[in-house]
Write a protein that holds these residues in place. Structure first.
Motif, PDB file in Angstrom:
ATOM      1  N   MET A 172      -5.767   0.884 -94.541  1.00 56.84           N
ATOM      2  CA  MET A 172      -6.888  -0.007 -94.406  1.00 56.84           C
ATOM      3  C   MET A 172      -8.159   0.815 -94.450  1.00 56.84           C
ATOM      4  N   LYS A 173      -9.095   0.384 -95.271  1.00 60.42           N
ATOM      5  CA  LYS A 173     -10.379   1.065 -95.368  1.00 60.42           C
ATOM      6  C   LYS A 173     -11.398   0.344 -94.503  1.00 60.42           C
ATOM      7  N   PHE A 174     -12.211   1.130 -93.799  1.00 60.50           N
ATOM      8  CA  PHE A 174     -13.336   0.581 -93.043  1.00 60.50           C
ATOM      9  C   PHE A 174     -14.568   0.705 -93.937  1.00 60.50           C
ATOM     10  N   GLU A 175     -14.661  -0.208 -94.878  1.00 63.36           N
ATOM     11  CA  GLU A 175     -15.762  -0.169 -95.834  1.00 63.36           C
ATOM     12  C   GLU A 175     -17.029  -0.738 -95.205  1.00 63.36           C
ATOM     13  N   ASN A 176     -18.149  -0.422 -95.821  1.00 65.23           N
ATOM     14  CA  ASN A 176     -19.460  -0.908 -95.388  1.00 65.23           C
ATOM     15  C   ASN A 176     -19.830  -0.447 -93.980  1.00 65.23           C
ATOM     16  N   LYS A 177     -19.308   0.690 -93.561  1.00 69.54           N
ATOM     17  CA  LYS A 177     -19.686   1.272 -92.268  1.00 69.54           C
ATOM     18  C   LYS A 177     -20.767   2.334 -92.467  1.00 69.54           C
ATOM     19  N   GLY A 178     -21.052   2.695 -93.724  1.00 65.89           N
ATOM     20  CA  GLY A 178     -22.118   3.642 -94.007  1.00 65.89           C
ATOM     21  C   GLY A 178     -21.730   5.108 -93.962  1.00 65.89           C
ATOM     22  N   TYR A 179     -20.456   5.406 -93.840  1.00 66.52           N
ATOM     23  CA  TYR A 179     -20.024   6.805 -93.773  1.00 66.52           C
ATOM     24  C   TYR A 179     -20.189   7.526 -95.098  1.00 66.52           C
ATOM     25  N   GLU A 180     -20.133   6.791 -96.194  1.00 68.34           N
ATOM     26  CA  GLU A 180     -20.199   7.412 -97.522  1.00 68.34           C
ATOM     27  C   GLU A 180     -21.533   8.100 -97.774  1.00 68.34           C
ATOM     28  N   GLY A 181     -22.580   7.726 -97.049  1.00 61.37           N
ATOM     29  CA  GLY A 181     -23.895   8.314 -97.243  1.00 61.37           C
ATOM     30  C   GLY A 181     -24.218   9.433 -96.268  1.00 61.37           C
ATOM     31  N   ILE A 182     -23.276   9.802 -95.420  1.00 58.37           N
ATOM     32  CA  ILE A 182     -23.539  10.788 -94.375  1.00 58.37           C
ATOM     33  C   ILE A 182     -23.201  12.200 -94.841  1.00 58.37           C
ATOM     34  N   LYS A 183     -24.180  13.099 -94.673  1.00 62.86           N
ATOM     35  CA  LYS A 183     -23.976  14.535 -94.899  1.00 62.86           C
ATOM     36  C   LYS A 183     -24.376  15.240 -93.609  1.00 62.86           C
ATOM     37  N   ALA A 184     -23.492  16.104 -93.116  1.00 59.28           N
ATOM     38  CA  ALA A 184     -23.773  16.803 -91.855  1.00 59.28           C
ATOM     39  C   ALA A 184     -23.125  18.178 -91.849  1.00 59.28           C
ATOM     40  N   GLU A 185     -23.666  19.047 -90.990  1.00 60.60           N
ATOM     41  CA  GLU A 185     -23.129  20.398 -90.864  1.00 60.60           C
ATOM     42  C   GLU A 185     -21.746  20.358 -90.211  1.00 60.60           C
ATOM     43  N   LEU A 186     -20.844  21.172 -90.730  1.00 63.14           N
ATOM     44  CA  LEU A 186     -19.457  21.195 -90.289  1.00 63.14           C
ATOM     45  C   LEU A 186     -19.311  21.396 -88.783  1.00 63.14           C
ATOM     46  N   ASN A 187     -19.968  22.402 -88.226  1.00 68.49           N
ATOM     47  CA  ASN A 187     -19.800  22.693 -86.803  1.00 68.49           C
ATOM     48  C   ASN A 187     -20.266  21.544 -85.921  1.00 68.49           C
ATOM     49  N   ARG A 188     -21.357  20.893 -86.295  1.00 70.39           N
ATOM     50  CA  ARG A 188     -21.841  19.735 -85.534  1.00 70.39           C
ATOM     51  C   ARG A 188     -20.847  18.583 -85.647  1.00 70.39           C
ATOM     52  N   LEU A 189     -20.305  18.389 -86.851  1.00 65.40           N
ATOM     53  CA  LEU A 189     -19.292  17.339 -87.047  1.00 65.40           C
ATOM     54  C   LEU A 189     -18.058  17.597 -86.199  1.00 65.40           C
ATOM     55  N   ASP A 190     -17.577  18.839 -86.210  1.00 59.77           N
ATOM     56  CA  ASP A 190     -16.387  19.182 -85.423  1.00 59.77           C
ATOM     57  C   ASP A 190     -16.572  18.793 -83.961  1.00 59.77           C
ATOM     58  N   ASP A 191     -17.723  19.153 -83.396  1.00 54.26           N
ATOM     59  CA  ASP A 191     -17.987  18.861 -81.987  1.00 54.26           C
ATOM     60  C   ASP A 191     -18.068  17.358 -81.729  1.00 54.26           C
ATOM     61  N   CYS A 192     -18.793  16.670 -82.574  1.00 51.74           N
ATOM     62  CA  CYS A 192     -18.988  15.232 -82.392  1.00 51.74           C
ATOM     63  C   CYS A 192     -17.678  14.462 -82.573  1.00 51.74           C
ATOM     64  N   MET A 193     -16.925  14.805 -83.592  1.00 51.05           N
ATOM     65  CA  MET A 193     -15.646  14.122 -83.847  1.00 51.05           C
ATOM     66  C   MET A 193     -14.686  14.324 -82.676  1.00 51.05           C
ATOM     67  N   LEU A 194     -14.667  15.530 -82.137  1.00 56.44           N
ATOM     68  CA  LEU A 194     -13.768  15.836 -81.030  1.00 56.44           C
ATOM     69  C   LEU A 194     -14.062  14.968 -79.800  1.00 56.44           C
ATOM     70  N   GLU A 195     -15.328  14.651 -79.584  1.00 52.84           N
ATOM     71  CA  GLU A 195     -15.705  13.768 -78.472  1.00 52.84           C
ATOM     72  C   GLU A 195     -15.041  12.391 -78.598  1.00 52.84           C
ATOM     73  N   TYR A 196     -14.707  11.988 -79.803  1.00 56.75           N
ATOM     74  CA  TYR A 196     -14.071  10.697 -80.060  1.00 56.75           C
ATOM     75  C   TYR A 196     -12.567  10.835 -80.330  1.00 56.75           C
TER      76      TYR A 196
END
Length: 120
Positions: A1-25
């Motif tokens: 199942m795809k969660f389309e229209n959530k706006g993730y396709e337009g997001i660009k972020a630094e890897l280390n910041r993403l790693d930390d943020c994703m881990l919180e979830y």
């Protein structure tokens, strides 16, 4: 199942910041990467089966192995695990409504967190 229209396709972020943020979830990258791609997974074990929320991305600058990469995120997916074959994301899969709602809420909150450090 795809969660389309959530706006993730337009997001660009630094890897280390993403790693930390994703881990919180509860979304873990672990060993799921190569020099150009990343995959963040969160496992859900329910009475209906084992499910994975997955967010993938690819490097648009730098490389993942160096820890210095700009990652373009892709459409989040929800899949059901079938042993020993793997995870299926198809339209014919059925997902518990409560799980879909939980993932949808989490993705909305996560996107708001990531928005604080995204690149244009």
């Amino acid at each position: 199942m795809k969660f389309e229209n959530k706006g993730y396709e337009g997001i660009k972020a630094e890897l280390n910041r993403l790693d930390d943020c994703m881990l919180e979830y509860g979304l873990v990258r672990a060993g799921q990467w190569d020099y150009e791609r990343v995959t963040y997974d969160r496992k859900f074990e329910l009475k209906e089966g084992v499910f994975y929320l997955r967010i993938q991305g690819y490097a648009v600058e730098g490389d993942v192995g160096s820890g210095k990469a700009l990652i373009q995120l892709m459409t989040p997916l929800l899949g059901k695990h079938y042993y020993p074959h793997g995870v299926e994301y198809g339209d014919r899969e059925s997902f518990p409504k409560s799980l879909v709602a939980q993932c949808d809420k989490m993705l909305t909150e996560l996107k708001a967190e990531i928005a604080h450090f995204t690149k244009k």
